[in-house]
Motif scaffolding. Structure first.
Motif, mmCIF file in Angstrom:
data_model
loop_
_atom_site.group_PDB
_atom_site.id
_atom_site.type_symbol
_atom_site.label_atom_id
_atom_site.label_comp_id
_atom_site.label_asym_id
_atom_site.label_seq_id
_atom_site.Cartn_x
_atom_site.Cartn_y
_atom_site.Cartn_z
ATOM 1 N N LEU A 97 0.963 -1.230 0.111
ATOM 2 C CA LEU A 97 0.186 -0.100 0.418
ATOM 3 C C LEU A 97 1.480 1.393 -0.172
ATOM 4 O O LEU A 97 1.734 1.310 0.927
ATOM 5 C CB LEU A 97 -1.004 0.216 0.997
ATOM 6 C CG LEU A 97 -2.420 -1.223 1.454
ATOM 7 C CD1 LEU A 97 -2.607 -0.853 2.663
ATOM 8 C CD2 LEU A 97 -3.244 -0.467 0.083
ATOM 9 N N ASN A 99 1.252 4.325 0.638
ATOM 10 C CA ASN A 99 0.458 5.965 1.782
ATOM 11 C C ASN A 99 1.463 7.031 1.851
ATOM 12 O O ASN A 99 2.575 7.382 2.156
ATOM 13 C CB ASN A 99 0.813 5.714 3.247
ATOM 14 C CG ASN A 99 0.324 6.648 4.320
ATOM 15 O OD1 ASN A 99 -0.754 7.965 3.810
ATOM 16 N ND2 ASN A 99 0.459 6.462 5.524
ATOM 17 N N ALA A 146 -8.540 7.444 4.272
ATOM 18 C CA ALA A 146 -7.718 7.195 2.872
ATOM 19 C C ALA A 146 -7.902 5.910 2.723
ATOM 20 O O ALA A 146 -8.816 4.982 1.842
ATOM 21 C CB ALA A 146 -6.516 7.338 2.054
ATOM 22 N N GLY A 147 -7.301 5.290 3.702
ATOM 23 C CA GLY A 147 -7.671 3.279 3.859
ATOM 24 C C GLY A 147 -9.195 2.965 4.029
ATOM 25 O O GLY A 147 -9.359 2.519 3.654
ATOM 26 N N TYR A 150 -10.064 3.261 0.262
ATOM 27 C CA TYR A 150 -9.524 2.485 -0.281
ATOM 28 C C TYR A 150 -10.904 0.716 -0.137
ATOM 29 O O TYR A 150 -11.265 0.079 -1.279
ATOM 30 C CB TYR A 150 -8.341 2.151 0.367
ATOM 31 C CG TYR A 150 -7.910 0.963 -0.746
ATOM 32 C CD1 TYR A 150 -7.737 -0.464 0.781
ATOM 33 C CD2 TYR A 150 -7.412 0.928 -1.992
ATOM 34 C CE1 TYR A 150 -6.558 -1.416 -0.167
ATOM 35 C CE2 TYR A 150 -7.212 -0.774 -1.971
ATOM 36 C CZ TYR A 150 -6.551 -1.188 -1.649
ATOM 37 O OH TYR A 150 -6.002 -2.525 -2.476
ATOM 38 N N GLU A 157 -5.904 3.630 -3.138
ATOM 39 C CA GLU A 157 -4.949 4.267 -1.949
ATOM 40 C C GLU A 157 -3.712 5.481 -2.344
ATOM 41 O O GLU A 157 -4.120 6.298 -1.738
ATOM 42 C CB GLU A 157 -4.832 3.993 -1.007
ATOM 43 C CG GLU A 157 -3.465 2.768 -0.588
ATOM 44 C CD GLU A 157 -3.203 1.388 -2.273
ATOM 45 O OE1 GLU A 157 -4.186 1.424 -3.050
ATOM 46 O OE2 GLU A 157 -1.843 1.864 -2.468
ATOM 47 N N THR A 161 -5.333 9.004 -1.065
ATOM 48 C CA THR A 161 -4.207 9.398 -0.124
ATOM 49 C C THR A 161 -3.531 11.385 -0.519
ATOM 50 O O THR A 161 -3.202 11.996 0.159
ATOM 51 C CB THR A 161 -2.862 9.310 0.594
ATOM 52 O OG1 THR A 161 -1.651 8.255 -0.361
ATOM 53 C CG2 THR A 161 -2.956 8.274 1.754
ATOM 54 N N MET A 273 -3.090 1.382 6.906
ATOM 55 C CA MET A 273 -3.075 2.514 6.645
ATOM 56 C C MET A 273 -3.507 2.835 8.431
ATOM 57 O O MET A 273 -2.366 4.186 8.603
ATOM 58 C CB MET A 273 -4.156 2.853 5.800
ATOM 59 C CG MET A 273 -4.115 2.060 4.733
ATOM 60 S SD MET A 273 -2.952 3.371 3.692
ATOM 61 C CE MET A 273 -4.084 4.644 3.501
#
Lengths: 387, 418, 502
Positions: A97, A99, A146-147, A150, A157, A161, A273
């Motif tokens: 992922l 970030n 954001a998580g 998603y 993501e 983000t 996240m």
């Protein structure tokens, strides 16, 4: 075509091959970063020549500067938030992922933490603890948003983000502008309310002063170093010693196998996240402690650089530390180059970019070579058994 | 609404825009503001949307070929610098050429890393985002600082490429003869509501910069290239099913390279636009202001089609332009009401589809917006700044099922892996 | 009659196996020729050689009487051969026209000449009786229509010899009828068709000549009029089946795994698992026979929990687990040996002792509370390594360094060592040498004697008959028969598997 039959003779493991393979692995792991740094130095040397500077004088200045205790303290100070940022990014990377929003997360966290910290006066430990907790919560919430987008809406993501980044930076930019309107930005008193001394983490200057000599100048060894070390240790322990860490890494290595192995994909992604954002929230603590408040000149770019450092260090707690120190060294060098007029300090920024690009390509090349190696060795084993 | 669906697409969009403008005009009357539908607002929207649109078009090419390019902002910065330098030394059109080259150079790095070496596309993009400002900062110090009017973070003032006015609609020159200014004449009559429409129309046809004209003219050109040429078809197969393309003899690597380079070129154009007198007038560090990312958002919102990218860019450029010209804050305040109404419409639509979570969500956000509108008199300008990002998130949240990303965007391709 | 294709003595070897062994094939011009065989019989390899995707080690190829060597599909296309793959090579977001002309677009200075393209496509379609809308997006087409697009793709380029790889695998009955109608039309217009199929009643219906392959060799070439489905089944499977080796029965009356009326739908809302009922008792091995692609994969996924069942229920030792998460089912005592060890069973870059924990990380000896017990994991892995004879220098190496067989042994070892109540084993000894295979079977039998229930899915009849207490046959998502391994005949088993006995 996968082999349908696999007749192997009985193989006894030979000690020399085992040692060889570890050696070889280590070599390959270091090949990419070392190669990248070498390449960047060469490129920088060339650029310096073209710009009319003397590269060797520049390198001499850089090394000389770095050998001073004050510079080393400053380097560690600069590396500290970079390291935390790197770990925050790495947690996400371990699960594939991205970030990218650490930049916004740490600034949001810093503003909130500074605000809360400035608004209360508690006994030392609680005051500091409150600031840290607030920072982590805000960072986690921002990343968690954001998580959720998603896991529950399928929004990529990276996009989520980045967008939230934009929102955070926009809000903060406005806050800065309003402070600017209030007073001269260069004034010390502009920003959030000053945090009482009970909320400031004490510095660690006594360590180098006891070990070496008294420090000249105003730089102190930041106490946030403790936090950074703690973050690193927790990262390592979490990832390698807990079931959660195992499941996180499994999800990153092979999501399908992890799922069949009982790892809940959405919950894992969200937790990753949140964790990443929570750690990301700590990135700005050093600056807050240093200045006592969130002021308009709050340091920027730590989020993006953290991503770069995590990549450099291959998401390994020690690797990220090396990367952070390297980055800090480059930053300290850019100062001395500026002061001495030996070379433009921007050469350092370019080196950072070049290092990052070449390292990433280098890792990919190494990984391909390794795969080819393995395939060749496996095929060799098979042919020698069928012949 | 059903009647609209029967019109051909372009007419349908024009009709919808007209309805939108009229709705805004009505809201203007309700809220007693007067900045939402002026001609200068329309012209400003066009200008502010252009770099976003160009970045989005760049993203379009790359993603249609299966390569995610988040380094667009970096390529815009390169384009901006080289464009400024070229304009100072050789004039605006040469500047455009240099800017395009600059952006393409950045894209070349991305292409080599992702297509040839299989580096993760996001990582490569991030690396370019970090490296590009460093490179331009260095170049500025070496070069711009020595120019009159230049400094380490900015260039001297740039000259414009010239203006263009549509003949007949807005009285432009037609081979030396000044044609009648029909819209201007109509506007002078100042009819209520209808005049708003014609004002907007004149705003987008009068005194446009050449760059603007070229930029918007690209939309039909790119649409044509992607859907009507052999090159375009092959680019699109790279993003949809490279294995199928390979099995039919297409050199996937070559087309991916081409698409990524084009994406950098377009981003570079966007950068030149920002530096041109249309917007800033100088190269200045930081003036991209995340235009690359907003462009990517326009791409998503526009469902990976050129006209959609334009629509998204206009949508995002509008509040930006409004905020800068809205001295009393009334117009931006009115936007809150617009947002609330749109969200309520979304809520109703979801209710009819029995999607109750979305209904509540849309209703809640719409309600919050309405509340804000009623409570406050003006809106802080930070809201305008973050509006594009919020709009993207809202659109993605409520409309993702309708969006259709190229199937393999983000995946590395290796020949022979079927 | 002239021979469109003649393959003489084709041999192809891969490491450890001979895929094609002196294969002869003669296809007359203008006929529909079927190639039948089980999984692993060598059909796909043969077709790949014919289409230029691989080169033979020995043997010669002749097309229309001329000797040919192909280095790539382009050569085959130039020779008039077109291949319609089993997994379609189509881009859903592009139109039929775009998919067809890709790579051979008619252009005028770079711009696609839409009129010419469309005219040619319609012409080709009409000539062979294949109807498609050139402007429709492929993703909106039914499966049968997509197949027609694939066929038109090869015809557009002037193919006169068509190779169809398992064309009916994805079609429902009326689409199959449509396909056969098209094939007859193509034949009437002079095309030659070579197709792979394992569904015998279809083969008998449409083919002019049938060639049967088994274990890489040509077993027989017959005319449909001369054989029955039973004969064909016997040819495919061999005239002798291995003997069952179950000694005494350890089957108890306790139901370990119960599946009731289970249905799983695919993306097109068709049932891939269709109202399946089965029970596995403690101490019982239930084998599922069937050609791959008839729903076995989805059945496993539904039981494990990675696929959603649209109707039906699943019970584990009496507890209803239909709505439980994968994690609950795994820790509740379901073990899994997945059919694709790379995709679903291993973390290739991780060391062996971490791989041994996958699927069992939440309980001892790997997990203790929140902590991952590294020494415990290492000990357990060492035990697995020696007990299951996994050949590796140590347990620190990454799983990708192991050979395929050893990887499989690792997976089996880890699953059996966790002493599950139910083991789902999909092709458990695929890729393992004979000696290791026997050892694995012994381990499974031991666990069975200790009360473990097993769902065994396999294409290896030795394995199925040798291990199972009872065999269910799966065909097109349904369980169509229950047979006794001790007494089933090859003809019977083959017939059920290929849908002949309907």
């Amino acid at each position: 075509m996968t082999g349908l039959m696999d007749p192997l003779p009985k193989m006894t493991p030979s000690p020399s091959t085992a040692a060889d393979s570890t050696q070889r692995r280590l070599l390959m792991a270091l090949a990419a970063p070392v190669g990248a740094i070498t390449f960047s130095f060469i490129a920088a040397t060339i650029m310096l020549f073209i710009a009319g500077s003397n590269p060797f004088e520049a390198y001499g200045d850089m090394l000389g500067h770095a050998s001073k205790l004050e510079t080393q303290v400053s380097m560690i100070n600069r590396a500290t938030p970079l390291y935390i940022s790197g770990v925050a990014a790495a947690i996400g990377f371990k699960m594939n992922l991205f970030n990218i929003g650490v930049e916004g997360q740490y600034r949001m966290a810093a503003i909130f933490a500074a605000y809360v910290g400035g608004a209360v006066a508690l006994p030392g430990v609680f005051h500091i603890g409150l600031i840290i907790v607030v920072a982590m919560l805000v960072g986690a919430a921002w990343a968690g948003l954001a998580g959720v987008l998603y896991t529950h809406r399928g929004i990529n993501e990276v996009i989520a983000t980045i967008m939230l980044n934009g929102v955070a930076l926009g809000v903060i930019a406005w806050l800065v502008r309003s402070w600017q309107a209030e007073g001269n930005i260069a004034q010390v008193g502009v920003g959030t309310e000053r945090i009482e001394s009970s909320g400031i983490i004490p510095n660690l200057s006594w360590i180098p002063e006891t070990l070496f000599r008294d420090l000249t100048g105003t730089g102190e060894l930041t106490g946030v170093l403790i936090i950074a070390i703690a973050v690193g240790v927790i990262y390592h322990v979490l990832l390698n010693r807990t079931i959660f860490g195992f499941e996180l890494r499994a999800s990153g290595l092979n999501p399908r196998a992890a799922r069949a192995g009982g790892v809940p994909p959405r919950r894992m992604a969200l937790t990753a996240m949140l964790l990443s954002g929570g750690i990301g929230g700590l990135v700005g603590i050093a600056e807050i402690m240093d200045k006592g408040r969130y002021n308009p000149n709050f340091v920027g770019g730590l989020g993006f650089n953290g991503i770069g450092i995590a990549l450099l260090g291959r998401n390994h707690p020690a690797g990220i530390a090396v990367g952070a120190l390297l980055w800090a060294f480059l930053e300290a060098s850019s100062d001395i180059l500026q002061n001495q007029g030996t070379a433009p300090k921007e050469i350092i920024d370019i080196m950072r970019g070049v290092i990052l690009l070449t390292v990433v390509i280098g890792y990919e090349v190494v990984s391909r070579i390794r795969k080819r190696d393995e395939a060749a060795r496996a095929a060799a084993r098979l042919t020698e058994s069928t012949s | 609404m059903k009647a609209l669906d029967r019109l051909p697409t372009s007419l349908r969009w024009m009709a919808l825009t007209a309805i939108g403008v009229l709705a805004l005009a009505v809201i203007e009357i309700i809220t007693d503001s007067n900045g939402l539908t002026t001609g200068s607002q329309a012209g400003a929207t066009l200008r502010w949307a252009a770099p976003i649109m160009l970045a989005g078009l760049g993203g379009l090419f790359a993603e249609r070929a299966g390569v995610v390019n988040i380094g667009l902002d970096g390529m815009m910065i390169l384009g901006m610098w080289f464009g400024a330098w070229g304009t100072i030394n050789y004039g605006p059109w040469a500047g455009l050429a240099f800017g395009i080259l600059g952006g393409a150079l950045g894209a070349l790095v991305h292409a080599i890393a992702t297509v040839s070496f299989g580096v993760d596309q996001i990582i490569s993009g991030v690396a370019i985002l970090i490296a590009a400002p460093a490179v331009t900062r260095y170049l500025s110090i070496e070069i711009f600082a020595d120019y009159d009017g230049g400094a380490i973070t900015q260039s001297p003032r740039l000259e414009s490429a010239g203006k263009f006015t549509f003949p007949f609609f807005a009285g432009g020159d037609l081979f030396g003869w000044k044609s009648p200014d029909m819209l201007g004449w109509f506007n002078a009559k100042d009819y209520p509501i209808v005049s708003d429409l014609t004002e907007v129309a004149r705003g987008i046809t009068f005194n446009l910069s050449m760059f603007t004209v070229v930029a918007y003219a690209l939309i039909p050109v790119i649409a044509f290239v992607l859907w009507r040429t052999r090159f375009g078809l092959r680019v699109r197969i790279c993003g949809e099913n490279p294995a199928a393309g390979e099995s039919q003899g297409i050199n996937i690597y070559a087309y991916k390279y081409a698409a990524v380079l084009l994406s950098g070129a377009l981003a570079g154009f966007g950068g030149v636009f920002i530096a041109s007198p249309e917007l800033g007038g100088i190269y200045q560090e930081g003036s991209t202001n995340s235009a690359g990312f907003i462009g990517l958002s326009a791409l998503i919102v526009g469902n990976w089609r050129p006209a959609g990218v334009m629509a998204g860019a206009l949508l995002f450029g509008y509040p930006r332009a409004l905020g800068l010209r809205d001295l009393d804050g009334g117009s931006t305040h009115a936007l809150l009401l617009v947002a609330a109404l749109v969200l309520f419409a979304v809520a109703v639509g979801n209710f009819r589809k029995r999607n109750y979570t979305d209904t509540v969500l849309a209703g809640a956000i719409g309600g919050a917006s309405l509340l804000w509108f009623l409570i406050s008199d003006t809106v802080a300008d930070w809201f305008i700044g973050i509006l594009p990002f919020i709009i993207v998130l809202l659109v993605l949240t409520f409309f993702s099922q309708r969006l259709r990303m190229p199937a393999t965007a983000g995946q590395a391709y290796r020949k022979g892996e079927t | 009659m002239a021979l469109a294709i003649e393959l003489k003595g084709i041999t192809k070897r891969f490491p450890g196996v001979v895929a094609n062994d002196d294969v002869n094939l003669a296809v007359e011009t203008g006929e529909i020729h079927a190639v039948c065989g089980e999984n692993g019989a060598g059909k796909s390899t043969l077709m790949k050689i014919l289409y230029g995707m691989q080169g033979p080690d020995e043997g010669t190829m002749h097309v229309d009487g001329k000797t040919m060597t192909f280095t790539s599909p382009a050569d085959a296309i130039a020779a008039g051969i077109g291949m319609v793959h089993q997994h379609f090579m189509l881009a859903g977001n592009l139109s039929v026209l775009e998919n067809v002309i890709l790579g051979s677009e008619p252009t005028r200075s770079g711009v696609i000449d839409q009129t010419t393209a469309r005219a040619h496509l319609i012409e080709v379609g009409a000539a062979y009786g294949l109807e498609v809308d050139p402007d429709e997006f492929v993703e909106n087409l039914e499966v049968g229509e997509r197949q027609r697009v694939e066929i038109i793709k090869v015809l557009y380029r002037g193919a006169k010899i068509l190779i169809l790889d398992e064309p009916t695998a994805v079609l429902v009955p009326h689409e199959v009828d449509e396909l056969f109608r098209n094939m007859r039309e193509l034949k009437a217009d002079g095309a030659t068709i070579l197709f792979i199929d394992h569904k015998l009643e279809e083969v008998l219906e449409i083919a002019d000549t049938i060639t049967v392959l088994r274990h890489g060799q040509t077993v027989a070439t017959v005319k449909p009029a001369e054989v029955t489905t039973g004969d064909l089944a016997e040819l495919m499977v061999g005239s002798q089946l291995p003997t069952s080796q179950t000694s005494k029965s350890t089957v108890t009356n306790d139901v370990a795994l119960g599946v009731e009326n289970l249905t799983v739908l695919d993306d097109d809302n068709r049932p891939v698992v269709d109202s399946v009922n089965l029970q596995i008792h403690r101490g019982e091995i239930v084998g599922i026979a069937g050609v791959e692609g008839n729903g076995q994969t989805e059945l496993v996924e539904a039981i494990i929990g990675t696929a959603r069942a649209s109707t039906g229920s699943i019970t584990l030792c009496g507890d209803d687990i239909t709505h439980q998460s994968v994690r609950h089912r795994r820790s509740g005592g379901i073990g899994l040996v997945p059919q694709d060890r790379h995709e679903e069973g291993l973390l290739l870059e991780a060391p062996l002792w971490e791989n041994a924990a996958l699927g069992h990380q939440m309980k001892m000896p790997f997990g203790r509370g929140v902590w991952f017990d590294r020494p415990g994991a290492r000990d357990q892995t060492e035990m697995i390594r020696s007990k299951f004879d996994i050949r590796s220098p140590d347990i620190e190496v990454s799983a990708q360094t192991l050979s395929g067989g050893n990887q499989q042994k690792l997976i089996i070892g880890r699953e059996l060592s966790a002493e599950p109540d139910v083991l789902i084993a999909a092709h458990p000894t695929r890729g393992i040498d004979v000696g290791a295979q026997a050892a694995v079977w012994d381990h499974i039998r031991t666990a069975r004697a200790d009360g473990m229930g097993t769902l065994l899915i396999s294409a290896d009849l030795d394995e199925l008959i040798g291990l199972s207490d009872t065999i269910l046959v799966m065909y097109k998502g349904k369980l169509v028969a229950t047979v006794d391994p001790a007494s089933v005949t090859p003809r019977e088993l083959g017939s059920y598997m290929t849908g002949a006995a309907q």
